[in-house]
Design a protein around this motif. Structure first.
Motif, short mmCIF file in Angstrom:
data_model
loop_
_atom_site.label_atom_id
_atom_site.label_comp_id
_atom_site.label_asym_id
_atom_site.label_seq_id
_atom_site.Cartn_x
_atom_site.Cartn_y
_atom_site.Cartn_z
N GLU A 336 -6.11 -20.74 16.83
CA GLU A 336 -6.52 -20.20 15.53
C GLU A 336 -5.35 -19.57 14.78
O GLU A 336 -5.34 -19.58 13.55
N TRP A 343 -10.21 -19.73 12.60
CA TRP A 343 -10.64 -18.34 12.80
C TRP A 343 -11.62 -17.91 11.71
O TRP A 343 -12.66 -17.30 12.01
N ASN A 345 -13.63 -19.75 9.93
CA ASN A 345 -14.92 -20.41 10.13
C ASN A 345 -15.70 -19.78 11.27
O ASN A 345 -16.93 -19.64 11.19
N ARG A 346 -14.99 -19.41 12.32
CA ARG A 346 -15.68 -18.84 13.49
C ARG A 346 -16.15 -17.41 13.25
O ARG A 346 -17.26 -17.04 13.63
N SER A 350 -19.74 -17.06 9.80
CA SER A 350 -20.81 -17.19 10.78
C SER A 350 -21.52 -15.87 10.92
O SER A 350 -21.20 -14.89 10.23
#
Length: 380
Positions: A336, A343, A345-346, A350
């Motif tokens: 990431e 990173w 997106n995670r 979320s």
């Protein structure tokens, strides 16, 4: 219990081998120490305002010379290596431990002598307990002779350069005092890294052959270093996590020192250009030693980490970036770091994070408050 490393010999060796600092008059030395202490306090305000991290109250930096830096780092090594010392000390025959401790003592001293003439400053994260047995939170240390030597060599404005250095090191103090779990997380990872070592004699001999191969490769221009040569596959997984954290904190420090710089360090562009050129320089032997000790890897961490921070701040703002400090689960992986969108997106895109969180009795996200500067590249 025999010691794994003869620490007294390490200090004596380092102090004996370290090169003397630049020639300065008594008044020049006194003025440099006084200004560095003042600028370290000044830098704290700039860093807290810019990053939005609510850290512990500032303290003046500890100013040391090269032998003082060696002694301080030996104290830190004792703390970090204590788990390994306990394990090896109970398993090695007395004579092997006694001889080995002196060999490693000389080796550690030689490494510290090499580094002591190059390090400008650091945030000492691991310190011996105080007289009451409490672990100190850390200490910002500046190596005055090296800072004076660097500013002379680069021909830059001394006040600007000293504040620029303070901004980087103060960022580390703000990180580790404003994010209370970060120090414990790093120490637990390092302890696990050390204690899972397979330390039987056959394995140690095999590791020594790997180190020899790494040295030969480094002299041929390869990328091998001693750290990678002595780690097991299990340790590599842990080291990847530690490397990702250190890349983040070092890159964050570099990003902050340059982003804050234009408003408080007028010559920051000139300083950065000259400093980058200095980092890449040195004799062939100097470059080989840096590669073997993993210092070249650390230089890459500055660049990669700074790129990661800049990319996230540009898209999500400083408040979005500061979600990185929420917990170990929101720290970036090495992959990431290389691809910041993974990173984001995670973590940001979320439900991995609650919208608000209060920990350790602090307001906001681990003591993090919204920064006053909306544009990270224009602090004014």
């Amino acid at each position: 219990m025999p010691a794994v490393i003869d620490w007294d010999l390490a200090v004596a060796t380092g102090v004996r081998l370290v090169r003397p600092g630049p020639q300065v008059s008594r008044d020049e030395a006194k003025n440099a120490v006084t200004e560095l202490r003042r600028l370290s306090r000044e830098a704290e305000g700039h860093v807290k305002e810019f990053t939005g991290i609510d850290s512990a109250p500032p303290e003046e930096a500890t100013i040391v010379d090269r032998p003082g830096w060696i002694r301080a780092n030996v104290d830190g090594f004792k703390v970090v290596l204590e788990p390994l010392t306990d394990k090896v000390g109970s398993s090695m025959p007395g004579i092997v431990s006694a001889v080995g401790s002196r060999i490693t003592g000389v080796e550690v001293g030689a490494v510290l002598a090499f580094l002591a003439s190059r390090v400008l400053g650091q945030y000492e994260l691991f310190l011996p307990p105080d007289p009451d047995g409490n672990a100190p939170t850390g200490r910002l240390t500046l190596v005055a002779p090296n800072i004076v030597h660097a500013e002379r060599e680069l021909a830059v404005d001394p006040r600007d350069f000293r504040l620029w250095v303070c901004l980087h090191e103060e960022t580390h103090r703000v990180q580790f005092t404003g994010v209370p779990w970060l120090r414990e997380y790093l120490q637990s990872q390092m302890t696990e890294f050390l204690t899972i070592s397979d330390l039987d004699l056959s394995t140690l001999l095999h590791r020594m052959r790997d180190v020899t191969d790494a040295v030969a490769d480094a002299f041929k221009g390869g990328d091998s270093n001693i750290i990678e040569a002595i780690q097991t596959p299990e340790q590599k997984t842990i080291l990847d996590r530690v490397t990702a954290v250190m890349t983040l904190v070092e890159g964050h420090g570099d990003y902050v020192m340059d982003a804050v710089g234009p408003s408080v360090v007028p010559s920051v562009a000139d300083i950065r250009a000259k400093f980058q050129h200095r980092r890449a320089g040195g004799s062939r032997i100097d470059q080989i030693i840096r590669r073997l000790l993993g210092i070249e890897l650390k230089m890459k961490q500055y660049a990669e980490g700074s790129t990661f921070v800049k990319a996230v701040v540009n898209e999500a703002g400083m408040t979005g970036f500061n979600r990185v400090w929420t917990s170990p689960n929101t720290l970036p992986t090495r992959q990431e770091i290389s691809d910041p969108h993974l990173w984001m997106n995670r973590v940001l895109n979320s439900n991995a994070l609650p919208p608000h969180n209060t920990q350790n009795g602090q307001n906001g996200q681990n003591g993090i408050t919204p920064p006053t500067n909306k544009d990270p590249n224009n602090p004014e």
